[in-house]
Every structure is written in C-alpha cells, then in structure tokens.
Design a protein around this motif. Sequence first.
Motif, PDB file in Angstrom:
ATOM      1  N   GLU A 127       0.823  -1.208   0.000  1.00  0.00           N
ATOM      2  CA  GLU A 127       0.000   0.000   0.000  1.00  0.00           C
ATOM      3  C   GLU A 127       0.859   1.260   0.000  1.00  0.00           C
ATOM      4  O   GLU A 127       0.617   2.186  -0.765  1.00  0.00           O
ATOM      5  CB  GLU A 127      -0.918  -0.003   1.220  1.00  0.00           C
ATOM      6  CG  GLU A 127      -1.875   1.189   1.255  1.00  0.00           C
ATOM      7  CD  GLU A 127      -2.840   1.110   2.411  1.00  0.00           C
ATOM      8  OE1 GLU A 127      -3.712   1.987   2.523  1.00  0.00           O
ATOM      9  OE2 GLU A 127      -2.728   0.147   3.204  1.00  0.00           O
ATOM     10  N   ARG A 190      -0.214   3.385  -2.899  1.00  0.00           N
ATOM     11  CA  ARG A 190      -0.869   2.521  -3.885  1.00  0.00           C
ATOM     12  C   ARG A 190      -0.417   2.923  -5.290  1.00  0.00           C
ATOM     13  O   ARG A 190       0.761   2.900  -5.603  1.00  0.00           O
ATOM     14  CB  ARG A 190      -2.380   2.564  -3.721  1.00  0.00           C
ATOM     15  CG  ARG A 190      -2.854   1.990  -2.374  1.00  0.00           C
ATOM     16  CD  ARG A 190      -4.362   2.058  -2.220  1.00  0.00           C
ATOM     17  NE  ARG A 190      -4.785   1.539  -0.924  1.00  0.00           N
ATOM     18  CZ  ARG A 190      -6.023   1.576  -0.478  1.00  0.00           C
ATOM     19  NH1 ARG A 190      -6.990   2.100  -1.238  1.00  0.00           N
ATOM     20  NH2 ARG A 190      -6.319   1.097   0.711  1.00  0.00           N
ATOM     21  N   SER A 191      -1.342   3.338  -6.124  1.00  0.00           N
ATOM     22  CA  SER A 191      -0.957   3.703  -7.494  1.00  0.00           C
ATOM     23  C   SER A 191      -0.578   5.167  -7.623  1.00  0.00           C
ATOM     24  O   SER A 191      -0.185   5.603  -8.710  1.00  0.00           O
ATOM     25  CB  SER A 191      -2.114   3.390  -8.456  1.00  0.00           C
ATOM     26  OG  SER A 191      -3.272   4.140  -8.112  1.00  0.00           O
TER      27      SER A 191
END
Length: 959
Positions: A127, A190-191
Amino acid sequence: MSECGGRGGGSSSSEDAEDEGGGGGGGPAGSDCLSSSPTLATASSAGRLRRGLRGASLMARQRPELLCGALALGCALLLALKFTCSRAKDVIIPAKPPVSFFSPRSPVLDLFQGQLDYAEYVRRDSEVVLLFFYAPWCGQSIAARAEIEQAASRLSDQVLFVAINCWWNQGKCRKQKHFFYFPVIYLYHRSFGPIEYKGPMSAVYIEKFVRRVMKPLLYIPSQSELLDFLSNYEPGVLGYFEFSGSPQPPGYLTFFTSALHSLKKDYLGTVRFGVITNKHLAKLVSLVHSGSVYLHRHFNTSLVFPREVLNYTAENICKWALENQETLFRWLWPHGGKSLLLNNELKKGPALFLFIPFNPLAESHPLIDEITEVALEYNNCHGDQVVERLLQHLRRVDAPVLESLALEVPAQLPDPPPITASPCCNTVVLPQWHSFSRTHNVCELCVNQTSGGMKPSSVSVPQCSFFEMAAALDSFYLKEQTFYHVASDSIECSNFLTSYSPFSYYTACCRTISRGVSGFIDSEQGVFEAPTVAFSSLEKKCEVDAPSSVPHIEENRYLFPEVDMTSTNFTGLSCRTNKTLNIYLLDSNLFWLYAERLGAPSSTQVKEFAAIVDVKEESHYILDPKQALMKLTLESFIQNFSVLYSPLKRHLIGSGSAQFPSQHLITEVTTDTFWEVVLQKQDVLLLYYAPWCGFCPSLNHIFIQLARNLPMDTFTVASLASGTACFWTNCVGVTPVFASFPSLSRKDLSVKYPEDLPITLPNLLRFILHHSDPASSPQNVANSPTKECLQSEAVLQRGHISHLEREIQKLRAEISSLQRAQVQVESQLSSARRDEHRLRQQQRALEEQHSLLHAHSEQLQALYEQKTRELQELARKLQELADASENLLTENTWLKILVATMERKLEGRDGAESLAAQREVHPKQPEPSGTPQLPGSSPPPANVSATLVSERNNENRTD
C-alpha cells in the motif's frame, strides 16, 4: 699511401666537379632555365639531399661507432614506445561488482545491483512504499542510511522500505533514471506517486512525512478537535462527507487524492486536510452539503470551494488551497548548500527568526502554541471574534460553545462607554539614586483585574478600594529596585502579579524626569502628551504562576486617553507600525549554526533563540539569551522593535584579537568596545587593518612612536581589525586606513587620512592635530577653564533651556494646528471617498449597459452569420438545380436522337419481316427473266432473321 689518398681525393673532386658541371652545365643558360622553371629548383634540392646523404655515409665509414650509437638509440626509443603503448591498455580496469549498502539484518530491502524492475514489482503488492535511491560513494547517502534504517525499524510493519543503487552502470536504475543529486526519496501510496521528499534527512522528519502519506486526512469527530485544527498555525482544509448512506460517499476519493497532491507539491506538508462527518460540526464552518470543501483563514475571509466555477478534481482542489492559503509564520529549511532562501525572505522586510527545538512526532508543542498565540494577536487588526475564540482555546480558557465560524467577519461589538478617569491608578515618585542626582523616576501604578487571563468586560469596569491600592503600593515598593534603572525619556511599562489574588496584577508605567520640572501634575500634559511607549526588558522578572494568569501588557487610560482600558497594546500591532515583522521558525536541533551566526551562545543547555534582522536598516537585534523564550518576552521584544525610537540596542558580532603587544599605548578596539573607545570625549586616531595584510605590520613602528608622542589623557590611538562588524559598518574597503575622530561634540566630522599622502610620523602628527579639537591640542592642555567661565556656561545653558522650552511650546501649538488640519483633511477624504463610491456605482452601471450592448451586438452578429450561411446554402442548391437541368436537357436531346434512330430501325425490320412473310407464302417462285440480279447477292439466312426478331423484342423491352 699518399697516392691512394690523392686518388681518392681526386676522384671525389672529379665527381664533385661533374656534379657541379651537371648541375650548372651550360653556364648562364643553366641558370636562366633554373630561374624560369620550378622543375630545375626541385632537381637542385634533390642534389643537395644526395650530397648530404653521401656526406653522412662518408662520416659513417670514417667513424663507424657513431652509426652504431645512433642505431642503438633508435632501437631503445622504439622499445620504450612499444612498452608504453602496451601498458596503456592496463590502466582502465572493469568496475568492481557492487556490494550490499545496508546490513542483512536491516528492515530495508537493498537492491544494490539497481534492480529497478524488481522494485516496481514489489511496489504493486504494497500500500505504501518508500524508495531510497542512493550512490555508494555519496557522503549524504551514507549519512542518511542510519536515518532510513531508524525510520524503517518503526514503520516496517506498515511501509515497505526499498533501497536502490542507482550508480551501478549495469543496473537498470542507472540506465532509466538520471538523477542530478543523491540521495533521492520517493513515496508511493498505492498507485499514486511518486511523491518526492526534500526535507531534512532526519529519521523523525522522514517518519513524520511517511505518516502524512499513510494518513493524509485527519478525522475530526468533536468540537474540541475542530478548534485544535482551526487554531493550528498551518492552513487547514476541511471536507464534509456523510458516510451514513454509502461507505464511500461521492467526492471523498477526490478529496483524499487532493491531500496526496498537496504533499507532492509541498513536501513540507504545510496545508493540513481534515474530514468532518458530523453535520452539526459542519454547520460551524458553513458546510451544509456533503462533498463541500472549506479553507480556513484566520484574518481574511474563509472560502468554500466553488464547484460551480471549477471542476471538482483533485488537482483543482489542491491548486485552489495552495493559492488561497494564509500562513501565520513559515518554517525555513536551508539545505546547507548555496541558496537564496534567506536572502529572498529578508528582502520582504524585517524578519523575526525563532530557533526552537522541534520534534515533529510530538503530540503537543506548547512553545509553538504560544508563538501561534503571539502571531494571532500581532495580526488581529480588527478584533475578529473567531480569532478571539481561537485565542481562548489556545490559552485553554473555558468559553461558551462556539455557535458558528461564519465565512464573513462577524459584526464588531459596540465600543464600551468611555472612562474619563480610572479609580485604580495612583502616581508614585521614587526616591533619588544619590544625593547629587538630578532625576526622579515617576511611575503610574494601576491595579488590573482579569478573569482567567481574559481582558475585563466592557460592562463591569474594575473597581478597587483603598486597601487594594495600599496592597499594590506595598508590592510596588518591594520591587522598586527594578524601576531604578529605567533612565529613559520614553514611558516604559512593566507588569507584576499580586500575591493576594491570582486574577489581578499591577501595571507600573515609569518615566525619568529632571528635578527642574515644576511638579509632575502641572507638567502632566507636557510629559505625557503623545508619549512614545517602550516596554523594557524588565518584564523578564515577572512571576508567572500559570499560563491562564499571564496578563497582557496594558496601557493606562489615564496616561493615554486614546487607548481603551479593555484593549491590549499588542493586539493588531502589525497594522499600527511601519516595521511589520515576518515570523520564521527554524529547528534549533538542525540549524543552530545559523543562530550562532546571529549572536546566540555556542554552548547552552536550551537551544532557544530569537533575533530580528532588518536588511533595509542594516541592523539586527537579539533577545537576551538569559530570558526564557515565551509569549511575554516575545511580545515585549516585538513591541520594543515596533516603536518609532526603538530602545533595543543593535547587536554586533566581532572578535577580540590583538595586533599590538603594547596595550598601554594602543587600544585594540572590538565590536563591544567600539562605541566606548572611539565615540568617547577624547580625540581618537583609529587604524583599520587586516591580519592578512602584509603591508600593515610595516607601519607598526610609526604607529607606536605616534602613540608615545601624543598625550594619553587627551588623545587615544586605537586599531580595529577587519574581523569585527564595525569594520564593515564604517565602509572600509582597503587596508591600512587611518581615520581621525574628533572629540564628542564633533564625532560626526571624522576624516580619513589622504591616500596620496605618504604615511610618515610628521604627516600623521599634522593630520591628527589639524582635525582634533583645538582645546585638546598640547599647547591648550594646560589651560583649564576658570570659575567665571563655568558660571557663564551655566547661564548660557539655562538660556538654551528656556529657548528650548519656548520652541517646545511652539511645536505643541503646531501639533494642535496639524491635528485640526488632519480633521479637515479626513473630512475631505471622506467626501472624496463618497464621490469615489458614487463614481464607482456609475461605472458599474455603465459597465452593465456596455455588457448588455455587447451581448446584443453578439446576438446580431450571430444572426447575420446564420442568415449568410443559409443564403449561401440556398445559392448552392440553385446552382445544383441549374446544372441538373442542363444535364436533363442534354439527355433529352440524346433521347430524341435515339428514339428517331430506333424508329428507323424498327421500320426497316418491319419491312424485312413482311418480305419474309411473302416469301413463305409463295415459296421458290421463279423470278422473272427481266429482273436484274445483283452480283454476289443471296437471300439472308434464317439465323439472321431470328437475330433481328430477338433484337426487336429486346428493344421493345428496353423502351
């Protein structure tokens, strides 16, 4: 033997003769050809080369050892060259394979071979990821390694720490990333990412930033936490979302991403993002609809994100918050290299630098809360009620529940009724210091009452009895030694608490007056008219029992009628002075070196320091290091700087180096002794020198001899090194430089020694005697003033005093006339403002009419363009119809021709068919003998007639 030698010599001579004859055969003709043709010139040079080689071979035959030596030397040179070239290939060796940068037991995943693809792979499964790009040889990377390991040991269960060697030339990181510095820290949530961290390479700061990335939003469940959020010195952005109907309401993910965007653009995280889920709390900040975003500002109007103007995206929210934020003070983080950070901030105006030890992981910061309180009061120019409520919260004062933090500034409360005289004040005259002293300290002692640190109510004016005043006088006389050292023409105030009640304190405003002043009461208007208030450093002696009982520095209405008793002098000070301060904070744990440069002690237990730097005035002031850095001392420090004639003393930094061993003849001046030595009553000859100056020591004997010839009781010979601050203050660009400072009354007439005059003892004597005070010259030293001269001087001084008093009366009359003129100007300005307001209204009406006309013209233009397009379309269609009609006419003509042709064909076919029918009826009838036969004619075959019939049928079908 002589014959062989003669033959040899003769043959040689004959060959030479032949060569000469061949070269120049033909006499003059050969020379003409040589001069006219370049080929002959080349032949002559070749002949000279052959003669040189022949001579060399002859010498080699005569001395063969020279030939052997030359050959040996050439071979040695060739071998050396070959050996050098063969060794040159061994200089470049392949790079050593990289080794692990972190220990195997470290919680950091070390990709020391630059495996960037593997880092991207493990990043997808986590994460929050921290990527640490380093170079093994970089000193900063080595220093940051321990800090990264310390942060990773605390967060390894929540965050993945990955270190990548981005210097290994065969690794993918070196091939794909092109960093200009090391180390580089990237964070990914995350992204989302990368979020680059550029803050201090300290474990606590790195951990704080990582935690901000992990939880970019702060949940606010109660009113107390809401006040904590709004009273913080950092700007705050609040979002209201209802989670009752959906686990992820609309707009929440966008607001979450905007918080990450703010960390990406501002690595210090100065803007804080919070979330409110309670609609009652949301109403306090004027948020009604779910998904609304609120930007809190202390002094300007707070804002709500305009969703009807801007698209509700994370980038727009972040940009809107950063552009409209309001900061009380700013943290500075110098990176240690060459930078214009401090220079750019100092250009904005006077700056207050506060060095405090800061722990970013601490839950509370009491000192920062006090600084925030000081900043809020300093900038609270309009007495905003919201700011007052936040100040009460910072002071931990119980107050009624906050009803609303409206966006607009609330209406001000009506002013309290004026107080003509305060019943809680008394005038106190302190005794003289000595019997021959000509001055008194006159103080105005007042009893002030507070309620938990709050200012008194405007309804209940504080009353005091005789016993309260007696107690105040007792406390005052116990502390009277504190007020003996005021000795100032300005009024200086100090506060001290009473031992009888924790909610009352005393204020003493003192001023030094001369004994010649005829009565304090009679001269009260002259002494206290338009006073210059300067709060001294005596407040450090105030006894503070609790933060809630610390009083404000207040002015007495009896002394200053224009100031209300219920208002503090410090509140809104930034709007009442031309020397507004910008407040900056620095972490003393990291940047104490800067504090030492400004004058802080190098060895101290508590690293707290405050300094004011004014670049425009080329001066800076420091807070006494013996005083504790707290709210009261900061307010006094800022007030003393803000007054017109500041009582603060400029701080100078210098060294106490000595150049001359004879301390009795030549005085070495330092920064601390410059004013005492150079600006004293005697004449001073000052030498500016530099320790690195090679020519300066050659003048020492002249300087020492000059000091011996001048009397020490009237002349002072001193020297000043280039390391002191006064050296640059006096704008000395070259060394050595001699300067003469006359006696006290003529110090402003200092003169520099002429540069074109040789530096000799007679010239220096003439220079200092010419520019010195005539009364201090050697021939006038013995002449002492008589008693009559002293009496006449006293009479003259009294005349000057009376003249000055008359001038003061004139100035007071001028001040009153100027005040009346000011009132007239203000009335004219008010009328001008009304006219300006009316003109603005007319301008807005004209602008509205102009906008309507412009919109109407745009509509007409659009209608004109529409009709033009329709006409063009109609013309195009008509043209198409005309072209189609012409095509139809042409086709009609061709059809007529075709019909005529087909009719003729049909008539011919009908005739052929009738003839064939007749023949079938009368088969093989003999032709009459008289009928002529066409040659070669024969009847048509049967298949031809069938073909004609089929063609006719087809034509019928076509028609």
